[in-house]
Write a protein that holds these residues in place. Sequence first.
Motif, PDB file in Angstrom:
ATOM      1  N   VAL A 188      -0.910  22.927 -53.497  1.00 49.45           N
ATOM      2  CA  VAL A 188      -1.458  21.631 -54.132  1.00 49.45           C
ATOM      3  C   VAL A 188      -1.078  21.769 -55.751  1.00 49.45           C
ATOM      4  CG1 VAL A 188      -3.582  22.981 -55.012  1.00 49.45           C
ATOM      5  CG2 VAL A 188      -3.644  20.743 -54.256  1.00 49.45           C
ATOM      6  N   MET A 189      -0.852  22.866 -56.203  1.00 52.34           N
ATOM      7  CA  MET A 189      -0.380  22.797 -57.567  1.00 52.34           C
ATOM      8  C   MET A 189       1.074  22.324 -57.992  1.00 52.34           C
ATOM      9  SD  MET A 189      -2.947  23.816 -58.861  1.00 52.34           S
ATOM     10  CE  MET A 189      -2.895  23.788 -60.603  1.00 52.34           C
ATOM     11  N   ASP A 190       1.916  22.072 -56.652  1.00 45.98           N
ATOM     12  CA  ASP A 190       3.093  21.311 -56.770  1.00 45.98           C
ATOM     13  C   ASP A 190       3.120  20.111 -56.180  1.00 45.98           C
ATOM     14  OD1 ASP A 190       4.871  23.340 -57.694  1.00 45.98           O
ATOM     15  OD2 ASP A 190       4.994  24.250 -55.909  1.00 45.98           O
ATOM     16  N   ASN A 191       1.675  19.385 -55.921  1.00 46.48           N
ATOM     17  CA  ASN A 191       1.448  18.072 -55.520  1.00 46.48           C
ATOM     18  C   ASN A 191       1.990  18.120 -53.997  1.00 46.48           C
ATOM     19  OD1 ASN A 191       0.574  17.840 -57.941  1.00 46.48           O
ATOM     20  ND2 ASN A 191       1.859  16.264 -58.537  1.00 46.48           N
ATOM     21  N   LYS A 192       1.933  19.373 -53.122  1.00 43.72           N
ATOM     22  CA  LYS A 192       2.726  19.314 -51.907  1.00 43.72           C
ATOM     23  C   LYS A 192       1.825  19.717 -50.738  1.00 43.72           C
ATOM     24  CE  LYS A 192       7.268  19.866 -53.213  1.00 43.72           C
ATOM     25  NZ  LYS A 192       8.335  20.797 -53.774  1.00 43.72           N
ATOM     26  N   SER A 193       2.065  19.228 -49.530  1.00 45.56           N
ATOM     27  CA  SER A 193       1.205  19.457 -48.292  1.00 45.56           C
ATOM     28  C   SER A 193       1.377  21.157 -48.210  1.00 45.56           C
ATOM     29  CB  SER A 193       1.774  18.709 -47.223  1.00 45.56           C
ATOM     30  OG  SER A 193       1.250  19.006 -46.210  1.00 45.56           O
ATOM     31  N   PRO A 194       0.420  21.791 -47.453  1.00 44.60           N
ATOM     32  CA  PRO A 194      -0.950  21.044 -47.007  1.00 44.60           C
ATOM     33  C   PRO A 194      -1.933  21.058 -48.004  1.00 44.60           C
ATOM     34  CG  PRO A 194      -0.334  23.651 -46.438  1.00 44.60           C
ATOM     35  CD  PRO A 194       0.583  23.243 -47.616  1.00 44.60           C
ATOM     36  N   GLY A 195      -1.645  21.678 -49.450  1.00 44.14           N
ATOM     37  CA  GLY A 195      -2.910  21.515 -50.199  1.00 44.14           C
ATOM     38  C   GLY A 195      -3.402  20.125 -50.657  1.00 44.14           C
ATOM     39  N   ALA A 196      -2.093  19.321 -50.794  1.00 44.40           N
ATOM     40  CA  ALA A 196      -2.259  18.007 -51.022  1.00 44.40           C
ATOM     41  C   ALA A 196      -1.650  17.199 -49.806  1.00 44.40           C
ATOM     42  CB  ALA A 196      -1.497  17.578 -52.269  1.00 44.40           C
ATOM     43  N   PRO A 197      -2.431  16.923 -48.998  1.00 38.46           N
ATOM     44  CA  PRO A 197      -2.022  16.471 -47.469  1.00 38.46           C
ATOM     45  C   PRO A 197      -1.562  14.853 -47.583  1.00 38.46           C
ATOM     46  CG  PRO A 197      -4.433  16.375 -47.557  1.00 38.46           C
ATOM     47  CD  PRO A 197      -3.970  17.029 -48.920  1.00 38.46           C
ATOM     48  N   ALA A 198      -0.589  14.615 -46.721  1.00 36.98           N
ATOM     49  CA  ALA A 198      -0.206  13.238 -46.821  1.00 36.98           C
ATOM     50  C   ALA A 198      -1.238  12.249 -45.899  1.00 36.98           C
ATOM     51  CB  ALA A 198       0.982  13.062 -46.028  1.00 36.98           C
ATOM     52  N   ALA A 199      -2.378  12.314 -46.594  1.00 37.67           N
ATOM     53  CA  ALA A 199      -3.347  11.420 -45.898  1.00 37.67           C
ATOM     54  C   ALA A 199      -3.572  10.111 -46.574  1.00 37.67           C
ATOM     55  CB  ALA A 199      -4.965  12.178 -46.209  1.00 37.67           C
ATOM     56  N   SER A 200      -4.062   8.980 -46.116  1.00 37.54           N
ATOM     57  CA  SER A 200      -4.098   7.801 -46.786  1.00 37.54           C
ATOM     58  C   SER A 200      -5.405   6.938 -46.446  1.00 37.54           C
ATOM     59  CB  SER A 200      -3.069   6.665 -45.987  1.00 37.54           C
ATOM     60  OG  SER A 200      -3.161   6.773 -44.485  1.00 37.54           O
ATOM     61  N   ILE A 201      -5.176   5.757 -47.238  1.00 32.07           N
ATOM     62  CA  ILE A 201      -6.355   4.634 -47.149  1.00 32.07           C
ATOM     63  C   ILE A 201      -5.806   3.380 -46.864  1.00 32.07           C
ATOM     64  CG2 ILE A 201      -8.173   3.590 -48.465  1.00 32.07           C
ATOM     65  CD1 ILE A 201      -8.916   6.285 -48.661  1.00 32.07           C
ATOM     66  N   LEU A 202      -6.238   2.799 -45.608  1.00 32.15           N
ATOM     67  CA  LEU A 202      -5.900   1.578 -45.215  1.00 32.15           C
ATOM     68  C   LEU A 202      -6.622   0.338 -46.020  1.00 32.15           C
ATOM     69  CD1 LEU A 202      -4.913   0.492 -41.533  1.00 32.15           C
ATOM     70  CD2 LEU A 202      -6.316  -1.124 -43.170  1.00 32.15           C
ATOM     71  N   SER A 203      -5.872  -0.408 -46.419  1.00 28.96           N
ATOM     72  CA  SER A 203      -6.418  -1.772 -47.198  1.00 28.96           C
ATOM     73  C   SER A 203      -5.573  -2.615 -46.563  1.00 28.96           C
ATOM     74  CB  SER A 203      -6.140  -1.505 -48.728  1.00 28.96           C
ATOM     75  OG  SER A 203      -4.874  -1.655 -49.158  1.00 28.96           O
ATOM     76  N   PHE A 204      -6.203  -4.171 -47.014  1.00 29.59           N
ATOM     77  CA  PHE A 204      -5.738  -5.420 -46.595  1.00 29.59           C
ATOM     78  C   PHE A 204      -4.869  -6.210 -47.391  1.00 29.59           C
ATOM     79  CE2 PHE A 204      -9.074  -4.064 -43.875  1.00 29.59           C
ATOM     80  CZ  PHE A 204      -8.714  -4.203 -42.702  1.00 29.59           C
ATOM     81  N   ASP A 205      -4.044  -6.993 -46.784  1.00 26.34           N
ATOM     82  CA  ASP A 205      -3.116  -7.745 -47.685  1.00 26.34           C
ATOM     83  C   ASP A 205      -4.118  -8.653 -48.311  1.00 26.34           C
ATOM     84  OD1 ASP A 205      -0.806  -8.931 -48.274  1.00 26.34           O
ATOM     85  OD2 ASP A 205      -0.804 -10.416 -46.782  1.00 26.34           O
ATOM     86  N   LYS A 206      -3.637  -8.871 -49.719  1.00 22.05           N
ATOM     87  CA  LYS A 206      -4.651  -9.778 -50.610  1.00 22.05           C
ATOM     88  C   LYS A 206      -5.842  -8.946 -51.113  1.00 22.05           C
ATOM     89  CE  LYS A 206      -1.857 -13.537 -50.418  1.00 22.05           C
ATOM     90  NZ  LYS A 206      -0.849 -13.534 -51.271  1.00 22.05           N
ATOM     91  N   GLY A 207      -6.003  -7.956 -50.588  1.00 22.67           N
ATOM     92  CA  GLY A 207      -7.512  -7.051 -51.106  1.00 22.67           C
ATOM     93  C   GLY A 207      -7.000  -6.652 -52.733  1.00 22.67           C
ATOM     94  N   PHE A 208      -7.976  -6.640 -53.358  1.00 19.41           N
ATOM     95  CA  PHE A 208      -8.013  -6.156 -54.823  1.00 19.41           C
ATOM     96  C   PHE A 208      -9.065  -4.957 -54.852  1.00 19.41           C
ATOM     97  CE2 PHE A 208      -9.189  -5.633 -59.217  1.00 19.41           C
ATOM     98  CZ  PHE A 208      -8.154  -5.692 -59.885  1.00 19.41           C
ATOM     99  N   HIS A 209      -8.441  -3.833 -55.245  1.00 18.17           N
ATOM    100  CA  HIS A 209      -9.562  -2.844 -55.421  1.00 18.17           C
ATOM    101  C   HIS A 209      -9.290  -1.919 -56.775  1.00 18.17           C
ATOM    102  CE1 HIS A 209     -10.720  -3.615 -51.388  1.00 18.17           C
ATOM    103  NE2 HIS A 209      -9.259  -3.546 -50.900  1.00 18.17           N
ATOM    104  N   GLY A 210      -8.679  -2.514 -57.712  1.00 19.10           N
ATOM    105  CA  GLY A 210      -8.652  -1.874 -58.828  1.00 19.10           C
ATOM    106  C   GLY A 210      -7.505  -1.396 -59.312  1.00 19.10           C
ATOM    107  N   ARG A 211      -7.089  -0.813 -60.497  1.00 20.59           N
ATOM    108  CA  ARG A 211      -5.813  -0.709 -61.133  1.00 20.59           C
ATOM    109  C   ARG A 211      -5.257   0.669 -61.572  1.00 20.59           C
ATOM    110  NH1 ARG A 211      -3.497  -5.922 -63.460  1.00 20.59           N
ATOM    111  NH2 ARG A 211      -5.041  -7.536 -63.408  1.00 20.59           N
ATOM    112  N   LEU A 212      -6.252   1.609 -61.143  1.00 15.27           N
ATOM    113  CA  LEU A 212      -5.890   2.904 -61.364  1.00 15.27           C
ATOM    114  C   LEU A 212      -5.083   3.213 -60.405  1.00 15.27           C
ATOM    115  CD1 LEU A 212      -9.471   4.378 -62.713  1.00 15.27           C
ATOM    116  CD2 LEU A 212      -7.482   3.309 -64.053  1.00 15.27           C
ATOM    117  N   PHE A 213      -4.324   4.730 -60.559  1.00 15.83           N
ATOM    118  CA  PHE A 213      -3.379   5.109 -59.726  1.00 15.83           C
ATOM    119  C   PHE A 213      -3.742   4.756 -58.039  1.00 15.83           C
ATOM    120  CE2 PHE A 213      -1.317   6.675 -63.247  1.00 15.83           C
ATOM    121  CZ  PHE A 213       0.135   6.365 -63.156  1.00 15.83           C
ATOM    122  N   GLY A 214      -5.073   5.547 -57.732  1.00 15.57           N
ATOM    123  CA  GLY A 214      -5.131   5.541 -56.214  1.00 15.57           C
ATOM    124  C   GLY A 214      -5.466   4.161 -55.965  1.00 15.57           C
ATOM    125  N   SER A 215      -6.634   3.520 -56.542  1.00 17.57           N
ATOM    126  CA  SER A 215      -6.939   2.266 -56.145  1.00 17.57           C
ATOM    127  C   SER A 215      -5.868   0.989 -56.404  1.00 17.57           C
ATOM    128  CB  SER A 215      -8.140   1.571 -57.222  1.00 17.57           C
ATOM    129  OG  SER A 215      -7.865   1.820 -58.446  1.00 17.57           O
TER     130      SER A 215
END
Length: 493
Positions: A188-215
């Motif tokens: 995780v200290m190298d931003n790599k898996s398995p500590g930083a897993p390749a998991a995701s959040i599904l969102s929708f076309d035209k959705g707006f959830h903010g402007r920070l990196f994750g959002s």
Amino acid sequence: MISRNYRSLISKNSIKRYYLSVASDYFPNEPLKPEIISETYPGPINESKLSELAKSFDHRAAYFVADYYKSIGNYIADVDGNKLLDTYCQISSIPLGYNNPELLKACSSKEMQVALANRPALACFPSNDYESILKDGILAAAPRGLDKVWTALSGSDANETAYKAAFMYKAAKKRGNSKFTKEELESVMDNKSPGAPAASILSFDKGFHGRLFGSLSTTRSKPIHKLDIPQFPWPRAPFPSLKYPLEQYSIENQKEEERCLELTEALIKEWPDSIAAIIVEPIQAEGGDNHASPYFYQGLRKLTKAYEILLIVDEVQTGVGASGKFWCHEHLFDPNDPPDIVTFSKKFQAAGFYYKLPELQPDQPFRQFNTWCGDPSKAIIAKTIYNEIIKKNLLHSTKKTGDYIFNNLETLFNGKFFQIVKNLRGKNRGTLIAFDFNTAKERDGFLLECRKNGVNIGGCGDTAVRLRPSLVFEKRHADILLNIVEESLSKLY
Ligand SMILES: O=C(O)CCC(=O)C(=O)O
Ligand SMILES: NCCCC(=O)O
């Protein structure tokens, strides 16, 4: 003091009839109509203030320079002394009008002074009254079935902290009772898996959830928001594109919603990385005020349950009364099957997310954390807003005003402007009403003409106009709005 959940209180308060206008009660000196006194619009002081500001601050998004000392109730004042009826309300975030006396009172209380002068690092040194401030405000307003809250700093932060809760929840489920492995701790200290897993959040076309990196990675409304910024490679599903009037296109619209649900399910099945959560707005606001029906939302709820994915509803823009219910998703979900997480900000002034599952609180402290973890001063404001909404029965009046605006716009747009304005939407959604022009240029021309005539209105998406008045916008304000909409259209077309 009101501390019980709002539903029981609404029915009690509904017995009372507010024959008097709540707005006049709050704002005896509210202007009776817009006042445009500058010879040109925007006026000369506005122009010179903006060029001063431009020396040190990016002023290019400014509509006008406001005077918040002189703004009152539903009227926003500018530096030239113009007073505009405000149906945009700081991008949908003024709940009770400008300089509301109850909010000013809360601001001058000892409780507020102490909260402001001694802003706490809430998670480490919570104030002795934070629990009761939450209980009597933010938590009293909690959506049905969600009785816990994590407070945050903004809408983007509310969504991001919800994503983090979802990721940690999923990883904890997978890990079971085991501890973090050495490999996880190192990778995780190298931003790599398995500590930083390749998991995701599904969102929708035209959705707006903010402007920070994750959002921002889940925001899909406009490329300009995202360009040049590294993004997570997360899935994007289609959001229904409904045809209006809804009554006329019910079969096509249901097919469209089925199509989107099927494609969402296909994405879930095919996506190579685990999807921790789906995020969706009850009305896609920034992306164009796009609606979908209860069928779509309840279909999503079924999908998320079937595939063990959390469902996050982003109520940053739609929450806190504007839809005629405290939370807009209450129009759309089965009350016995609510979403897992609901995020809020804007009209509540405070931000955060509600949830039910205790496991959405991470297994250790300092995992969901920052210095402030919210702000007691904002929670005091939220408490006051909540209490005023209940005391003054503002959900009922917002519904009534919204119905009145919708019906009158429908008549107007079905008449001589039927080729200019289309897709009127937001029926039975309080004042969350929108309509489209044929092009962005026409829409922008209309917004400017309305401001020149004394009404501040906002746009969204490519060609939409959206109404976002406060909860104390009443029939007499609506009449002014309707007249100026008609007058502006008549001048332009
Ligand atoms: O553009 C933004 O960053 C947020 C504003 C917003 O929420 C909206 O326009 O609906
Ligand atoms: N999302 C942009 C909000 C500002 C505006 O266009 O009014």
